[in-house]
Design an enzyme around this catalytic site. Structure first.
Site, PDB file in Angstrom:
ATOM      1  N   ILE A  15      -8.647   8.144   9.173  1.00 10.59           N
ATOM      2  CA  ILE A  15      -9.988   8.704   9.000  1.00 10.59           C
ATOM      3  C   ILE A  15     -11.007   7.620   9.368  1.00 10.59           C
ATOM      4  CG2 ILE A  15     -11.538   9.879   7.356  1.00 10.59           C
ATOM      5  CD1 ILE A  15      -8.752  11.248   7.723  1.00 10.59           C
ATOM      6  N   TYR A  54       0.845  -1.204   0.000  1.00 11.05           N
ATOM      7  CA  TYR A  54       0.000   0.000   0.000  1.00 11.05           C
ATOM      8  C   TYR A  54       0.874   1.245   0.000  1.00 11.05           C
ATOM      9  CZ  TYR A  54      -3.295   3.453   2.035  1.00 11.05           C
ATOM     10  OH  TYR A  54      -4.057   4.574   2.302  1.00 11.05           O
TER      11      TYR A  54
HETATM   12  N1  LIG Z   1      -9.663   5.951   5.872  1.00  6.66           N
HETATM   13  C1  LIG Z   1      -8.420   6.219   6.211  1.00  6.66           C
HETATM   14  O1  LIG Z   1      -7.995   6.104   7.363  1.00  6.66           O
HETATM   15  C2  LIG Z   1      -7.452   6.715   5.171  1.00  6.66           C
HETATM   16  C3  LIG Z   1      -6.179   7.153   5.594  1.00  6.66           C
HETATM   17  C4  LIG Z   1      -5.289   7.617   4.645  1.00  6.66           C
HETATM   18  C5  LIG Z   1      -5.666   7.643   3.311  1.00  6.66           C
HETATM   19  N2  LIG Z   1      -6.885   7.196   2.928  1.00  6.66           N
HETATM   20  C6  LIG Z   1      -7.217   7.209   1.517  1.00  6.66           C
HETATM   21  O2  LIG Z   1      -8.514   7.723   1.305  1.00  6.66           O
HETATM   22  C7  LIG Z   1      -9.097   7.096   0.166  1.00  6.66           C
HETATM   23  C8  LIG Z   1     -10.471   6.572   0.514  1.00  6.66           C
HETATM   24  O3  LIG Z   1     -10.367   5.682   1.611  1.00  6.66           O
HETATM   25  P1  LIG Z   1     -11.672   5.159   2.381  1.00  6.66           P
HETATM   26  O4  LIG Z   1     -11.243   4.816   3.761  1.00  6.66           O
HETATM   27  O5  LIG Z   1     -12.795   6.086   2.157  1.00  6.66           O
HETATM   28  O6  LIG Z   1     -11.924   3.775   1.598  1.00  6.66           O
HETATM   29  P2  LIG Z   1     -13.293   2.919   1.413  1.00  6.66           P
HETATM   30  O7  LIG Z   1     -14.353   3.437   2.282  1.00  6.66           O
HETATM   31  O8  LIG Z   1     -12.897   1.497   1.520  1.00  6.66           O
HETATM   32  O9  LIG Z   1     -13.673   3.231  -0.105  1.00  6.66           O
HETATM   33  C9  LIG Z   1     -12.924   2.694  -1.156  1.00  6.66           C
HETATM   34  C10 LIG Z   1     -13.678   2.952  -2.446  1.00  6.66           C
HETATM   35  O10 LIG Z   1     -12.967   2.353  -3.530  1.00  6.66           O
HETATM   36  C11 LIG Z   1     -13.825   1.494  -4.259  1.00  6.66           C
HETATM   37  N3  LIG Z   1     -13.072   0.374  -4.818  1.00  6.66           N
HETATM   38  C12 LIG Z   1     -12.524  -0.677  -4.165  1.00  6.66           C
HETATM   39  N4  LIG Z   1     -11.937  -1.529  -5.030  1.00  6.66           N
HETATM   40  C13 LIG Z   1     -12.122  -1.004  -6.263  1.00  6.66           C
HETATM   41  C14 LIG Z   1     -11.787  -1.435  -7.574  1.00  6.66           C
HETATM   42  N5  LIG Z   1     -11.119  -2.571  -7.791  1.00  6.66           N
HETATM   43  N6  LIG Z   1     -12.147  -0.655  -8.627  1.00  6.66           N
HETATM   44  C15 LIG Z   1     -12.821   0.501  -8.425  1.00  6.66           C
HETATM   45  N7  LIG Z   1     -13.187   0.961  -7.217  1.00  6.66           N
HETATM   46  C16 LIG Z   1     -12.844   0.202  -6.142  1.00  6.66           C
HETATM   47  C17 LIG Z   1     -14.873   1.044  -3.245  1.00  6.66           C
HETATM   48  O11 LIG Z   1     -16.105   0.694  -3.843  1.00  6.66           O
HETATM   49  P3  LIG Z   1     -16.454  -0.801  -4.373  1.00  6.66           P
HETATM   50  O12 LIG Z   1     -16.054  -1.763  -3.321  1.00  6.66           O
HETATM   51  O13 LIG Z   1     -17.929  -0.721  -4.643  1.00  6.66           O
HETATM   52  O14 LIG Z   1     -15.675  -0.959  -5.652  1.00  6.66           O
HETATM   53  C18 LIG Z   1     -15.066   2.317  -2.446  1.00  6.66           C
HETATM   54  O15 LIG Z   1     -15.973   3.185  -3.100  1.00  6.66           O
HETATM   55  C19 LIG Z   1      -8.095   6.044  -0.296  1.00  6.66           C
HETATM   56  O16 LIG Z   1      -7.304   6.552  -1.344  1.00  6.66           O
HETATM   57  C20 LIG Z   1      -7.247   5.817   0.934  1.00  6.66           C
HETATM   58  O17 LIG Z   1      -5.946   5.363   0.622  1.00  6.66           O
HETATM   59  C21 LIG Z   1      -7.787   6.735   3.828  1.00  6.66           C
END
Ligand SMILES: NC(=O)c1ccc[n+]([C@@H]2O[C@H](COP(=O)([O-])OP(=O)(O)OC[C@H]3O[C@@H](n4cnc5c(N)ncnc54)[C@H](OP(=O)(O)O)[C@@H]3O)[C@@H](O)[C@H]2O)c1
Ligand SMILES: *[C@@H]1O[C@H](CO)[C@@H](O)[C@H](O)[C@H]1NC(C)=O
Ligand SMILES: *[C@@H]1O[C@H](CO)[C@@H](O)[C@H](O)[C@H]1NC(C)=O
Length: 292
Positions: free
Chosen positions: A218, A183
């Site tokens: 987050i 990652y």
């Molecule tokens: N949450 C945190 O703590 C955190 C911290 C640092 C950075 N981030 C970054 O923030 C961003 C969002 O994170 P999040 O926590 O909101 O993640 P999340 O809730 O898991 O959302 C991930 C999204 O990506 C989609 N996805 C997954 N696999 C996919 C694929 N193969 N093709 C297309 N879409 C796909 C999922 O939808 P489907 O499953 O329907 O495809 C979902 O809409 C990411 O870039 C993450 O690295 C998050």
């Protein structure tokens, strides 16, 4: 001392001027009104919250992720919240042909593109790296390569609109942490690629801004599920996080730093990197790359 006079002081002066200037630009929600915006990974988490903010601001949105059912619900709610228009196109970002065609279709649906927000990631769990090369390839394709394909496909439209590319990254894309090697590699790759492209845009006078968002923990369901019992850190709220990403994109900031601790942003500044980048760039002769 000569070095100080020739480089260091002017450089520091430039940084101060830059911060003074960028701190003075203020965000207004109307900046997004009528704008044409793509959000990837918009079926849940931070992506979904960004779609809702954009809808409230009166933007046009095209959303994508794999799950049709979830996207359908997010699109309906966007329309209730006041989106100028809202559509979804479902598909997987493992498929580079889908990625490319998605951008074209989204552009047709909205009649152009102002902002491309790249946010999706493939599933990730915390573990020691155990030689799973297949997973490294997959995570590089979904988290990095598809971002390159999507932004390249969108660039002609973004140029026409003085548009913006917004890249959602992580602390793991700026510093070393255990249990997330693949990652982390994919997020560092985004910094390397898009920060380099930002320099090229500035040299070639391409007025498409690039905003790299460095997020701490987050409180999305996915992240909470992955870190509970392993990482003891307070998580910041996804709604505010989503808003800060949109603000940074609209203000054409180079980076957004968002974390529950106010110290993080200051410590992430990395003046050494900025100064070295500035000094290196002065040694380049770019004439033969620029045709005008
Ligand atoms: N949450 C945190 O703590 C955190 C911290 C640092 C950075 N981030 C970054 O923030 C961003 C969002 O994170 P999040 O926590 O909101 O993640 P999340 O809730 O898991 O959302 C991930 C999204 O990506 C989609 N996805 C997954 N696999 C996919 C694929 N193969 N093709 C297309 N879409 C796909 C999922 O939808 P489907 O499953 O329907 O495809 C979902 O809409 C990411 O870039 C993450 O690295 C998050
Ligand atoms: C892009 O920015 C330039 C310089 O501010 C401006 O002249 C031009 O009209 C803008 N184009 C669009 C489509 O906003
Ligand atoms: C680039 O585009 C932005 C947004 O339209 C505009 O405010 C700015 O003046 C443009 N800059 C240049 C150098 O054209």
């Amino acid at each position: 001392m000569a070095f100080m006079k020739k480089y260091l002081l002017p450089t520091l002066g430039l940084f101060l001027a830059y911060y003074y200037y960028s701190a003075n630009k203020e965000f207004r929600p109307e900046m997004l009104q009528g704008k044409k915006v793509i959000v990837t990974g918009a079926s849940k988490g931070i992506g979904k919250e960004m779609a809702y903010h954009l809808a409230r601001m009166g933007a046009h949105v095209v959303l994508t992720a794999r799950s049709k059912e979830r996207l359908q619900k997010v699109v309906s709610h966007c329309l209730e919240l006041g989106a100028a228009s809202a559509h979804y196109i479902a598909g997987t970002m493992e498929d580079m042909t889908f990625a490319e065609q998605f951008v074209t279709k989204a552009g047709e649906l909205m009649g152009g593109l102002d902002m491309l927000i790249l946010n999706h990631i493939t599933k990730n769990s915390l573990n020691f790296f155990q030689n799973d090369i297949h997973y490294v390839r997959k995570i590089m394709e979904v988290n990095f390569l598809s971002y390159v394909v999507l932004s390249a496909a969108a660039l002609p439209m973004l140029k026409q609109h003085n548009g913006s590319i917004v890249i959602v990254s992580s602390m793991a894309g700026k510093l070393a942490q255990p249990l997330v090697a693949p990652y982390s590699a994919s997020k560092f790759a985004l910094d390397g690629f898009f920060s380099s492209i930002r320099k090229e845009h500035s040299i070639a006078k391409v007025n498409v801004s690039i905003t790299l968002c460095v997020l701490g923990l987050i409180n999305t369901d996915t992240a909470m599920g992955a870190v509970t019992g392993i990482i003891n850190l307070p998580a910041a709220p996804k709604e505010e996080c989503a808003l800060e990403i949109i603000k940074g994109g609209a203000l054409r900031q180079e980076e957004v730093h968002y974390d529950s601790s106010p110290w993080t942003s200051l410590l992430l500044e990395n003046p050494g990197r900025r100064i070295l980048e500035f000094l290196y760039l002065r040694k380049y002769d770019m004439d033969k790359f620029i045709n005008n």
